[in-house]
Design a protein around this motif. Structure first.
Motif, mmCIF file in Angstrom:
data_model
loop_
_atom_site.group_PDB
_atom_site.id
_atom_site.type_symbol
_atom_site.label_atom_id
_atom_site.label_comp_id
_atom_site.label_asym_id
_atom_site.label_seq_id
_atom_site.Cartn_x
_atom_site.Cartn_y
_atom_site.Cartn_z
ATOM 1 N N LEU A 212 39.495 -5.012 71.237
ATOM 2 C CA LEU A 212 39.005 -3.740 71.778
ATOM 3 C C LEU A 212 37.926 -3.984 72.826
ATOM 4 C CD1 LEU A 212 38.931 -0.654 71.789
ATOM 5 C CD2 LEU A 212 37.353 -0.761 69.832
ATOM 6 N N ARG A 213 37.059 -4.948 72.583
ATOM 7 C CA ARG A 213 35.999 -5.257 73.549
ATOM 8 C C ARG A 213 36.577 -5.793 74.860
ATOM 9 N NH1 ARG A 213 30.820 -5.135 71.756
ATOM 10 N NH2 ARG A 213 30.540 -4.913 69.492
ATOM 11 N N SER A 214 37.799 -6.285 74.827
ATOM 12 C CA SER A 214 38.425 -6.860 76.030
ATOM 13 C C SER A 214 39.469 -5.940 76.644
ATOM 14 C CB SER A 214 39.060 -8.213 75.686
ATOM 15 O OG SER A 214 38.066 -9.153 75.358
ATOM 16 N N THR A 215 39.452 -4.650 76.295
ATOM 17 C CA THR A 215 40.351 -3.704 76.950
ATOM 18 C C THR A 215 39.785 -3.311 78.317
ATOM 19 O OG1 THR A 215 39.264 -1.838 75.844
ATOM 20 C CG2 THR A 215 41.253 -2.704 74.820
ATOM 21 N N ALA A 216 40.678 -2.899 79.187
ATOM 22 C CA ALA A 216 40.283 -2.455 80.523
ATOM 23 C C ALA A 216 39.783 -1.011 80.475
ATOM 24 C CB ALA A 216 41.484 -2.555 81.462
ATOM 25 N N TRP A 217 39.195 -0.584 81.575
ATOM 26 C CA TRP A 217 38.850 0.834 81.739
ATOM 27 C C TRP A 217 40.124 1.669 81.603
ATOM 28 C CZ3 TRP A 217 35.066 4.160 81.613
ATOM 29 C CH2 TRP A 217 35.208 5.428 82.203
ATOM 30 N N ARG A 218 40.068 2.716 80.820
ATOM 31 C CA ARG A 218 41.207 3.568 80.478
ATOM 32 C C ARG A 218 42.293 2.808 79.700
ATOM 33 N NH1 ARG A 218 41.580 8.674 82.700
ATOM 34 N NH2 ARG A 218 40.095 9.165 84.368
ATOM 35 N N GLY A 219 41.893 1.765 79.011
ATOM 36 C CA GLY A 219 42.843 1.025 78.189
ATOM 37 C C GLY A 219 43.284 1.819 76.970
ATOM 38 N N ARG A 220 44.345 1.336 76.329
ATOM 39 C CA ARG A 220 44.863 1.997 75.117
ATOM 40 C C ARG A 220 44.991 0.954 74.018
ATOM 41 N NH1 ARG A 220 46.892 2.125 80.020
ATOM 42 N NH2 ARG A 220 49.115 2.410 79.607
ATOM 43 N N PHE A 221 44.369 1.248 72.889
ATOM 44 C CA PHE A 221 44.376 0.350 71.741
ATOM 45 C C PHE A 221 45.283 0.943 70.673
ATOM 46 C CE2 PHE A 221 43.037 -1.477 67.795
ATOM 47 C CZ PHE A 221 42.596 -2.749 68.090
ATOM 48 N N ASP B 279 42.319 -11.696 85.020
ATOM 49 C CA ASP B 279 41.311 -11.907 86.072
ATOM 50 C C ASP B 279 40.028 -11.143 85.781
ATOM 51 O OD1 ASP B 279 43.003 -13.585 87.564
ATOM 52 O OD2 ASP B 279 43.960 -11.858 88.521
ATOM 53 N N GLY B 280 39.659 -11.081 84.503
ATOM 54 C CA GLY B 280 38.408 -10.462 84.097
ATOM 55 C C GLY B 280 38.432 -8.955 83.975
ATOM 56 N N LYS B 281 39.573 -8.324 84.253
ATOM 57 C CA LYS B 281 39.624 -6.859 84.236
ATOM 58 C C LYS B 281 39.769 -6.285 82.831
ATOM 59 C CE LYS B 281 41.815 -6.742 88.796
ATOM 60 N NZ LYS B 281 43.062 -6.379 89.558
ATOM 61 N N GLY B 282 40.277 -7.081 81.914
ATOM 62 C CA GLY B 282 40.594 -6.557 80.592
ATOM 63 C C GLY B 282 42.042 -6.123 80.535
ATOM 64 N N VAL B 283 42.568 -6.047 79.327
ATOM 65 C CA VAL B 283 43.984 -5.753 79.132
ATOM 66 C C VAL B 283 44.206 -4.238 79.058
ATOM 67 C CG1 VAL B 283 43.950 -5.836 76.584
ATOM 68 C CG2 VAL B 283 45.997 -6.551 77.826
ATOM 69 N N ASP B 284 45.297 -3.765 79.642
ATOM 70 C CA ASP B 284 45.559 -2.321 79.674
ATOM 71 C C ASP B 284 45.941 -1.767 78.304
ATOM 72 O OD1 ASP B 284 45.251 -1.841 82.553
ATOM 73 O OD2 ASP B 284 47.024 -3.114 82.750
ATOM 74 N N VAL B 285 46.750 -2.518 77.558
ATOM 75 C CA VAL B 285 47.228 -2.050 76.256
ATOM 76 C C VAL B 285 47.082 -3.170 75.234
ATOM 77 C CG1 VAL B 285 49.221 -1.221 74.927
ATOM 78 C CG2 VAL B 285 48.862 -0.427 77.280
ATOM 79 N N VAL B 286 46.504 -2.846 74.085
ATOM 80 C CA VAL B 286 46.459 -3.757 72.938
ATOM 81 C C VAL B 286 47.419 -3.218 71.885
ATOM 82 C CG1 VAL B 286 45.069 -4.724 71.066
ATOM 83 C CG2 VAL B 286 44.072 -4.431 73.348
ATOM 84 N N TYR B 287 48.324 -4.068 71.437
ATOM 85 C CA TYR B 287 49.283 -3.722 70.382
ATOM 86 C C TYR B 287 48.855 -4.522 69.153
ATOM 87 C CZ TYR B 287 53.906 -2.973 68.216
ATOM 88 O OH TYR B 287 54.935 -2.614 67.386
ATOM 89 N N LEU C 222 53.115 3.176 78.656
ATOM 90 C CA LEU C 222 53.075 1.948 79.438
ATOM 91 C C LEU C 222 53.854 2.109 80.740
ATOM 92 C CD1 LEU C 222 52.252 -1.119 79.332
ATOM 93 C CD2 LEU C 222 54.518 -1.519 78.340
ATOM 94 N N VAL C 223 53.297 1.589 81.831
ATOM 95 C CA VAL C 223 53.980 1.637 83.129
ATOM 96 C C VAL C 223 54.144 0.214 83.651
ATOM 97 C CG1 VAL C 223 53.111 3.938 83.666
ATOM 98 C CG2 VAL C 223 51.824 1.931 84.425
ATOM 99 N N PRO C 224 55.167 -0.018 84.480
ATOM 100 C CA PRO C 224 55.399 -1.361 85.017
ATOM 101 C C PRO C 224 54.154 -1.910 85.719
ATOM 102 C CG PRO C 224 57.270 0.047 85.487
ATOM 103 C CD PRO C 224 56.204 0.945 84.925
ATOM 104 N N GLY C 225 53.913 -3.178 85.523
ATOM 105 C CA GLY C 225 52.782 -3.840 86.157
ATOM 106 C C GLY C 225 51.536 -3.900 85.303
ATOM 107 N N GLU C 226 51.484 -3.125 84.222
ATOM 108 C CA GLU C 226 50.315 -3.176 83.344
ATOM 109 C C GLU C 226 50.359 -4.428 82.464
ATOM 110 O OE1 GLU C 226 48.428 1.105 82.582
ATOM 111 O OE2 GLU C 226 50.309 0.815 81.463
ATOM 112 N N SER C 227 49.217 -4.740 81.862
ATOM 113 C CA SER C 227 49.105 -5.897 80.979
ATOM 114 C C SER C 227 49.046 -5.442 79.525
ATOM 115 C CB SER C 227 47.864 -6.717 81.329
ATOM 116 O OG SER C 227 46.688 -5.921 81.233
#
Length: 325
Positions: free
Chosen positions: A225-234, A205-213, A137-142
């Motif tokens: 999982l369907r709502s993760t962003a491009w290059r997201g991590r589940f 804003d419709g982009k999807g979440v960066d990380v799902v915990y 995880l990096v600062p600024g991610e969701s």
């Protein structure tokens, strides 16, 4: 010694408080006078015979403790009687003393009380390993935290914020989610009454979440999982819903995202140097007041069954602790 003993797999009410002989010390072991024992969801699974590891009978549940070293066995160096420590014990923590290998001990700084020390490992150790090491995880991610009102979920919310992320906390109770919001979550969603995917879309804003915990599993995993962003991590952390989800692999392909397993106990066994470095970082945050464990309830040893029942009934927000003394 006194311990809450399980002699057959069953509900929390099957535990019995017993007086037992104190186990002898073997070389390399120490005896800890237990002042606090953390209560975790795996304790409930172990008691019911539903965990991946099944201890021999009889046993006491309880995987992490904090207390004082009262006896040191042959061959132990660097640990002395009177040291304040915390320790992951596997099982046996619901007791007024435990015998463990000295190499498992972590010194407890004076600024950290026993109650906090007893809950750091499972909840906060797991969450820091998941977010910082596995998800990078990096600062600024969701970050979306499923099961955010439980002990591990609440720790994930706090740590994600400390690491600079924006956090959407998901749970099944408005009252509990209000406490998670007070602990720092940027937004909350009740997935019992609201639409999880719509909440994620609005939050990002419709982009999807960066990380799902995901501590929940079951029906919540696939929508997340369907709502993760491009290059997201589940992050696959646990299955408190009781159902292990079958995630469509094509979603990983279409989103270029990763499904990542988080097994903190085995990580600490296989990569102890990295794990202990992470844990020292965690302790420093508690020492300096950047982190504070939300303790919901403290139970005496004789009421360990009630503590586990409150966990099973989803009555807890944050962490609960057994205090044998």
């Amino acid at each position: 010694m006194k311990a809450m003993i399980c002699r057959a797999f069953g509900p929390p009410e099957s535990l019995v408080l017993e007086d037992l002989p104190s186990p002898p010390l073997r070389p390399g072991q120490v005896r800890i006078e237990v002042h606090a024992s953390g209560v975790n969801f795996p304790d409930l699974l172990v008691l019911q015979g539903k965990y991946q590891f099944k201890p021999d009978f009889p046993f006491a549940p309880g995987g992490e403790v904090a207390g004082v070293v009262v006896e040191v066995g042959p061959g132990v160096s660097g640990t002395a009687v009177g040291d304040r420590v915390r320790c992951s014990v596997g099982n046996g923590g619901f007791a007024d003393e435990v015998v463990v290998p000295a190499v498992r001990l972590v010194p407890l700084p004076p600024a950290i009380d026993f109650t906090t020390g007893a809950v750091i490992g499972s909840a906060y150790g797991t969450s820091l390993h998941a977010l910082a090491d596995r998800a990078r995880l990096v600062p600024g991610e969701s970050v979306l935290v499923l099961g955010a009102t439980g002990g591990v979920g609440m720790a994930a919310v706090q740590l994600a914020k400390l690491l600079g992320a924006r956090v959407l906390a998901a749970g099944g109770s408005d009252a509990k989610l209000a406490k998670v919001a007070a602990a720092g979550a940027d937004a909350v969603v009740n997935y019992s009454t609201g639409n999880l995917r719509e909440a994620i879309a609005a939050f990002t804003d419709g982009k999807g979440v960066d990380v799902v915990y995901d501590t929940v599993g079951g029906a919540m995993s696939e929508p997340a999982l369907r709502s993760t962003a491009w290059r997201g991590r589940f992050l696959v952390v646990g299955f408190t819903a009781g159902e292990i989800p079958r995630l469509p692999a094509n979603l990983l392909l279409l989103k270029g995202c990763d499904a990542i397993g988080v097994f903190y106990g085995d990580y600490m066994r296989r990569e102890p140097e990295r794990g202990h470095a992470e844990f020292r970082r965690l302790l420093s945050w508690f020492e300096t007041g950047k982190l504070k464990a939300p303790i919901d309830r403290i139970y005496p040893l004789a009421d360990a069954a009630a503590a586990l029942r409150s966990l099973a009934n989803r009555e807890v927000v944050g962490k609960i602790v057994i205090a044998p003394r």
